[in-house]
Motif scaffolding. Structure first.
Motif, PDB file in Angstrom:
ATOM      1  N   ALA A 198       0.828  -1.214   0.000  1.00 50.58           N
ATOM      2  CA  ALA A 198       0.000   0.000   0.000  1.00 50.58           C
ATOM      3  C   ALA A 198       0.858   1.257   0.000  1.00 50.58           C
ATOM      4  CB  ALA A 198      -0.940  -0.008   1.207  1.00 50.58           C
ATOM      5  N   ARG A 199       1.937   1.234   0.777  1.00 50.05           N
ATOM      6  CA  ARG A 199       2.840   2.404   0.829  1.00 50.05           C
ATOM      7  C   ARG A 199       3.581   2.577  -0.491  1.00 50.05           C
ATOM      8  NH1 ARG A 199       4.451   6.289   4.054  1.00 50.05           N
ATOM      9  NH2 ARG A 199       6.636   6.588   4.562  1.00 50.05           N
ATOM     10  N   PHE A 200       4.015   1.467  -1.082  1.00 50.45           N
ATOM     11  CA  PHE A 200       4.695   1.497  -2.377  1.00 50.45           C
ATOM     12  C   PHE A 200       3.754   2.074  -3.437  1.00 50.45           C
ATOM     13  CE2 PHE A 200       6.374  -0.862  -6.180  1.00 50.45           C
ATOM     14  CZ  PHE A 200       7.631  -0.283  -6.194  1.00 50.45           C
ATOM     15  N   ARG A 201       2.503   1.603  -3.445  1.00 47.36           N
ATOM     16  CA  ARG A 201       1.507   2.102  -4.405  1.00 47.36           C
ATOM     17  C   ARG A 201       1.263   3.593  -4.201  1.00 47.36           C
ATOM     18  NH1 ARG A 201      -4.240  -0.634  -5.502  1.00 47.36           N
ATOM     19  NH2 ARG A 201      -2.787  -2.238  -6.119  1.00 47.36           N
ATOM     20  N   GLN A 202       1.168   4.018  -2.942  1.00 50.07           N
ATOM     21  CA  GLN A 202       0.935   5.425  -2.644  1.00 50.07           C
ATOM     22  C   GLN A 202       2.088   6.290  -3.172  1.00 50.07           C
ATOM     23  OE1 GLN A 202       0.963   6.382   1.525  1.00 50.07           O
ATOM     24  NE2 GLN A 202       0.029   8.389   1.216  1.00 50.07           N
ATOM     25  N   ALA A 203       3.312   5.868  -2.917  1.00 47.99           N
ATOM     26  CA  ALA A 203       4.474   6.639  -3.362  1.00 47.99           C
ATOM     27  C   ALA A 203       4.531   6.726  -4.883  1.00 47.99           C
ATOM     28  CB  ALA A 203       5.758   6.012  -2.824  1.00 47.99           C
ATOM     29  N   LEU A 204       4.383   5.600  -5.550  1.00 50.69           N
ATOM     30  CA  LEU A 204       4.472   5.614  -7.010  1.00 50.69           C
ATOM     31  C   LEU A 204       3.238   6.228  -7.658  1.00 50.69           C
ATOM     32  CD1 LEU A 204       6.258   2.228  -7.623  1.00 50.69           C
ATOM     33  CD2 LEU A 204       7.200   4.523  -7.828  1.00 50.69           C
ATOM     34  N   GLY A 205       2.104   6.237  -6.946  1.00 53.45           N
ATOM     35  CA  GLY A 205       0.904   6.866  -7.463  1.00 53.45           C
ATOM     36  C   GLY A 205       1.027   8.382  -7.559  1.00 53.45           C
ATOM     37  N   CYS A 206       1.980   8.953  -6.859  1.00 49.29           N
ATOM     38  CA  CYS A 206       2.222  10.399  -6.922  1.00 49.29           C
ATOM     39  C   CYS A 206       3.005  10.796  -8.156  1.00 49.29           C
ATOM     40  CB  CYS A 206       2.987  10.854  -5.679  1.00 49.29           C
ATOM     41  SG  CYS A 206       2.048  10.672  -4.163  1.00 49.29           S
ATOM     42  N   PHE A 207       3.552   9.821  -8.867  1.00 46.68           N
ATOM     43  CA  PHE A 207       4.387  10.090 -10.035  1.00 46.68           C
ATOM     44  C   PHE A 207       3.613   9.724 -11.291  1.00 46.68           C
ATOM     45  CE2 PHE A 207       7.593   8.711 -13.163  1.00 46.68           C
ATOM     46  CZ  PHE A 207       8.312   9.885 -13.274  1.00 46.68           C
ATOM     47  N   ALA A 208       3.134  10.741 -12.006  1.00 52.04           N
ATOM     48  CA  ALA A 208       2.388  10.475 -13.239  1.00 52.04           C
ATOM     49  C   ALA A 208       3.344  10.305 -14.416  1.00 52.04           C
ATOM     50  CB  ALA A 208       1.419  11.613 -13.510  1.00 52.04           C
ATOM     51  N   THR A 209       4.206  11.255 -14.593  1.00 56.25           N
ATOM     52  CA  THR A 209       5.191  11.203 -15.669  1.00 56.25           C
ATOM     53  C   THR A 209       6.236  12.281 -15.413  1.00 56.25           C
ATOM     54  OG1 THR A 209       5.511  11.188 -18.071  1.00 56.25           O
ATOM     55  CG2 THR A 209       3.932  12.767 -17.203  1.00 56.25           C
ATOM     56  N   GLY A 210       7.354  12.158 -16.051  1.00 61.70           N
ATOM     57  CA  GLY A 210       8.403  13.156 -15.908  1.00 61.70           C
ATOM     58  C   GLY A 210       9.770  12.519 -15.850  1.00 61.70           C
ATOM     59  N   VAL A 211      10.726  13.307 -15.494  1.00 61.00           N
ATOM     60  CA  VAL A 211      12.109  12.846 -15.431  1.00 61.00           C
ATOM     61  C   VAL A 211      12.400  12.354 -14.014  1.00 61.00           C
ATOM     62  CG1 VAL A 211      14.516  13.533 -15.656  1.00 61.00           C
ATOM     63  CG2 VAL A 211      12.825  14.404 -17.262  1.00 61.00           C
ATOM     64  N   THR A 212      13.047  11.218 -13.926  1.00 67.54           N
ATOM     65  CA  THR A 212      13.451  10.634 -12.655  1.00 67.54           C
ATOM     66  C   THR A 212      14.971  10.629 -12.601  1.00 67.54           C
ATOM     67  OG1 THR A 212      11.542   9.196 -12.723  1.00 67.54           O
ATOM     68  CG2 THR A 212      13.287   8.571 -11.221  1.00 67.54           C
ATOM     69  N   VAL A 213      15.535  10.902 -11.449  1.00 63.57           N
ATOM     70  CA  VAL A 213      16.979  10.814 -11.273  1.00 63.57           C
ATOM     71  C   VAL A 213      17.275   9.496 -10.567  1.00 63.57           C
ATOM     72  CG1 VAL A 213      19.015  11.869 -10.225  1.00 63.57           C
ATOM     73  CG2 VAL A 213      17.202  13.315 -11.174  1.00 63.57           C
ATOM     74  N   VAL A 214      18.086   8.663 -11.199  1.00 58.70           N
ATOM     75  CA  VAL A 214      18.473   7.368 -10.644  1.00 58.70           C
ATOM     76  C   VAL A 214      19.928   7.475 -10.217  1.00 58.70           C
ATOM     77  CG1 VAL A 214      18.736   4.910 -11.127  1.00 58.70           C
ATOM     78  CG2 VAL A 214      16.820   6.167 -12.133  1.00 58.70           C
ATOM     79  N   THR A 215      20.203   7.174  -8.942  1.00 59.01           N
ATOM     80  CA  THR A 215      21.553   7.334  -8.406  1.00 59.01           C
ATOM     81  C   THR A 215      21.980   6.116  -7.596  1.00 59.01           C
ATOM     82  OG1 THR A 215      20.778   8.382  -6.380  1.00 59.01           O
ATOM     83  CG2 THR A 215      21.282   9.840  -8.219  1.00 59.01           C
ATOM     84  N   ALA A 216      23.273   6.001  -7.407  1.00 62.07           N
ATOM     85  CA  ALA A 216      23.861   4.966  -6.551  1.00 62.07           C
ATOM     86  C   ALA A 216      25.233   5.454  -6.114  1.00 62.07           C
ATOM     87  CB  ALA A 216      23.984   3.639  -7.290  1.00 62.07           C
ATOM     88  N   LEU A 217      25.832   4.715  -5.197  1.00 58.28           N
ATOM     89  CA  LEU A 217      27.193   5.032  -4.766  1.00 58.28           C
ATOM     90  C   LEU A 217      28.170   4.062  -5.403  1.00 58.28           C
ATOM     91  CD1 LEU A 217      26.847   5.822  -0.965  1.00 58.28           C
ATOM     92  CD2 LEU A 217      27.369   7.411  -2.827  1.00 58.28           C
ATOM     93  N   ASP A 218      29.231   4.620  -5.958  1.00 60.47           N
ATOM     94  CA  ASP A 218      30.344   3.840  -6.489  1.00 60.47           C
ATOM     95  C   ASP A 218      31.467   3.970  -5.465  1.00 60.47           C
ATOM     96  OD1 ASP A 218      32.094   2.431  -8.102  1.00 60.47           O
ATOM     97  OD2 ASP A 218      32.557   4.137  -9.396  1.00 60.47           O
ATOM     98  N   GLY A 219      31.450   3.079  -4.477  1.00 64.35           N
ATOM     99  CA  GLY A 219      32.358   3.250  -3.335  1.00 64.35           C
ATOM    100  C   GLY A 219      31.828   4.396  -2.504  1.00 64.35           C
ATOM    101  N   THR A 220      32.521   5.526  -2.529  1.00 58.76           N
ATOM    102  CA  THR A 220      32.055   6.710  -1.817  1.00 58.76           C
ATOM    103  C   THR A 220      31.630   7.817  -2.781  1.00 58.76           C
ATOM    104  OG1 THR A 220      34.306   7.567  -1.655  1.00 58.76           O
ATOM    105  CG2 THR A 220      33.490   6.246   0.197  1.00 58.76           C
ATOM    106  N   ALA A 221      31.799   7.595  -4.081  1.00 64.86           N
ATOM    107  CA  ALA A 221      31.454   8.606  -5.083  1.00 64.86           C
ATOM    108  C   ALA A 221      30.045   8.360  -5.636  1.00 64.86           C
ATOM    109  CB  ALA A 221      32.462   8.576  -6.226  1.00 64.86           C
ATOM    110  N   PRO A 222      29.214   9.406  -5.687  1.00 68.74           N
ATOM    111  CA  PRO A 222      27.880   9.234  -6.250  1.00 68.74           C
ATOM    112  C   PRO A 222      27.934   9.131  -7.774  1.00 68.74           C
ATOM    113  CG  PRO A 222      28.211  11.519  -5.625  1.00 68.74           C
ATOM    114  CD  PRO A 222      29.437  10.760  -5.182  1.00 68.74           C
TER     115      PRO A 222
END
Length: 71
Positions: A5-29
Motif C-alpha cells: 500500500a505504501r509502495f503504491r501510494q508513493a508511485l501513485g504520486c508520479f504520473a510522468t516526468g524525469v526521474t533521477v536514478v543514483t547509486a554510490l560507487d564506493g564513496t562517489a555518487p
C-alpha cells in the motif's frame, strides 16, 4: 520490506516526468536523468527504468547492486 500500500501510494504520486536514478560507487555518487520510469509490480515491489544503451553511468549503478530514484 516495503508494504504494498505504501509502495503504491508513493508511485501513485508520479504520473510522468524525469526521474533521477543514483547509486554510490564506493564513496562517489553516480547517477543519470531517466525519462523512462514506471511501477512494475507491487508484490514483489519492483520498478522499471530504462538507461540509455551507451550510458557510462548504468554499469556503475548496476555494480552497486542498489539504487535510489528521486522523482
Amino acid at each position: 520490506m516495503i508494504e504494498p500500500a505504501r509502495f503504491r501510494q508513493a508511485l501513485g504520486c508520479f504520473a510522468t516526468g524525469v526521474t533521477v536514478v543514483t547509486a554510490l560507487d564506493g564513496t562517489a555518487p553516480a547517477g543519470f536523468a531517466c525519462q523512462a520510469f514506471a511501477a512494475l509490480s507491487l508484490d514483489p515491489p519492483l520498478v522499471l527504468f530504462c538507461p540509455g544503451k551507451h550510458s557510462r553511468t548504468w554499469p556503475v549503478i548496476e555494480r552497486a547492486g542498489a539504487f535510489c530514484a528521486a522523482f
